[in-house]
Scaffold this motif. Structure first.
Motif: not given
Ligand code: FUB
Length: 491
Positions: A47-67
């Protein structure tokens, strides 16, 4: 937004299907399975997760392997983690629910549901245990597949299950062959199948206590499994349970027997009286504006996802297929509207997705953001890889492109905003020789043609074509000999 967003919205070499979007704090997190590019079966990666600020859905950041799959004590024969979900517990920690499977789904229905925990929504999660009865034996009632979880004002509800077509038969319990088939498919004893007249298959809900593991009572079936004569008849539950509460209404999102679509049903209750309400999206646009299955606009297969309100706007997250395969699926999203009567009109798949507005027709774009890729006879392909030639999003090394484009192949990009455009082109290669007709309306005559010639290396082919100012879908239709690949579209 820092930049434009398009579909697929994560890096082009990233394959995160079964997406469950959740806003935690000021970011939206996408929890999903993790397919391998060109993988041989579902969910081959951790599992790898990405997140983005709620006010910029172009700016996805990889949080890395979470599990990692290897963290599950059951890792072995069943070594692939399927569609997960994450919920914030009453203690403020984050809990990951998932089930394990073997290749091609084998053993994926054997349960139980595993749970991992973390102080942060961004990981890293640690294995906690499995959903169980108070005596600590695993809870395996019905089919513990595709868990979707909500914290309903302090009550933790897990939705799960799967259901196959043949179970609609009235007499399956009298059919020994089917009973044994079900027992083997779902890892149950023959007696358990016989002792479950409501069927082990179907959509279910179970409540767990504050330890996030121990069930409070037996699971309940939330939709009758026999759909004949009900409003679910045309779109029965298959898999991909996901729940959202909108005001006081429960929205059950699921993938139907049709497989390529996410449907929804609503109820004022969390565990009963669900009414089928409609299809939110199909990854082949089937049903959108009455489109028929044989006219699907993409190869279709599984889809799985959910809806989320991000910064005041509702979206549906779903996945598309690549590599002629159901095993290399990519996250996509579209804006949706929840109307005052609670209904969600079906939306079409687009290239601009989270952008919220059309893409600007300037510079170059990866050709693989095509939201429609069809040769007019695209197949459905659940749990398989097609071996015959058909146009598809493909890859080689670090390059991603639309491959196997033969005469008649049609690529659609919805939508572009054109202003002063006088030229258009593609970066292509292949043994094909012919032209690419450029259109800005599905049934209208092309507005120009881009000639293409055989080339072993990526080559820019352009044509002077004046496009009227405005917002249009862009359609490219190849007509010629041989096959080409397209890497970029150029303005
Ligand atoms: O990703 C593996 C499986 O495919 C999921 O568990 C199903 O929902 C389907 O998307």
């Amino acid at each position: 937004m820092k930049k434009q967003a398009f579909n697929p919205f994560l890096p082009l070499n990233e394959y995160i299907p079964d997406g469950e979007p959740h806003v935690f704090g000021d970011r939206v997190y996408l929890y999903g399975s993790h397919d391998k590019e060109g993988g041989e079966t579902f969910c081959m990666l951790d599992y790898t997760v990405y997140s983005a600020p709620v006010d910029d859905l172009s700016d996805w950041r990889c949080e890395g392997t979470i599990y990692r799959a290897g963290q599950d004590p059951d890792y072995g024969e069943r070594k692939f983690m399927y569609a997960p979900d994450v919920v914030r517990g009453n203690d403020g920690r984050y809990y990951l629910y998932y089930c394990m499977s073997g290749e091609y789904g084998k053993g994926g229905y054997f349960g139980p549901i595993s749970v991992a925990v973390c102080d942060s929504p961004a990981g890293k999660f640690e294995y906690l245990g499995f959903v169980r009865y108070p005596d600590k034996t695993p809870m395996k009632k019905y089919v513990c597949f595709d868990p979707g979880v909500i914290n309903d004002n302090g009550t933790i509800r897990i939705y799960y299950g799967t259901q196959y077509i043949y179970d609609n038969d009235d007499d399956y319990i009298a059919n020994e062959e089917r009973v044994l088939e079900q027992a083997s498919m779902f890892g149950k004893s023959r007696q358990e199948i016989l002792d479950t007249p409501e069927s082990v298959m179907g959509a279910n809900m179970v409540v767990v206590g504050d330890d996030m593991l121990t069930v409070k009572g037996e699971p309940t079936r939330i939709i009758p499994y026999k759909t004949k004569g009900t409003d679910f008849e045309e779109h029965p539950f298959f898999e991909a349970s996901s729940m959202r509460k909108v005001g006081s209404t429960y929205y059950f999102i699921y993938s139907s027997w049709l497989n390529h679509e996410l449907c929804y049903a609503t109820s004022p209750f969390p565990d009963r009286d669900f009414r089928f309400r409609g299809t939110i999206i199909s990854n082949g646009d089937i049903g959108f504006n009455g489109r028929k299955a044989e006219d699907r606009l993409n190869m279709t297969g599984t889809t799985h996802g959910s809806i989320e309100n991000i910064n005041g706007q509702w979206y549906v997250f779903y996945h598309r297929l690549t590599h002629k395969s159901d095993y290399s699926r990519q996250a996509c999203a579209e804006r949706i509207t929840i109307l005052p009567d609670g209904s969600i009109p079906q939306v079409e798949v687009t290239s601009c997705g989270l952008n919220g507005k059309p893409l600007i027709a300037e510079g170059s774009y990866p050709a693989v953001i095509a939201c429609n890729i069809t040769n007019g006879k695209m197949p459905h392909g659940s749990n398989k890889i097609h071996k015959f030639s058909l146009p598809n999003v493909s890859s080689c090394g670090n390059e991603r492109f639309v491959a196997e484009i033969s005469s008649g192949t049609f690529l659609g990009y919805k939508y572009f905003s054109f202003r002063g455009n006088k030229k258009i082109g593609v970066t292509a290669c292949g043994n094909g020789s012919g032209k690419i007709a450029v259109g800005i309306g599905m049934n209208e005559n092309p507005i120009g043609e881009i000639p293409v010639f055989p080339s072993e290396v990526w080559t820019d082919f352009t044509a002077e074509i004046s496009i009227p100012d405005g917002v249009y879908p862009l359609y490219l239709r190849y007509c010629g000999n041989g096959e080409i690949k397209i890497k970029n579209i150029l303005f």
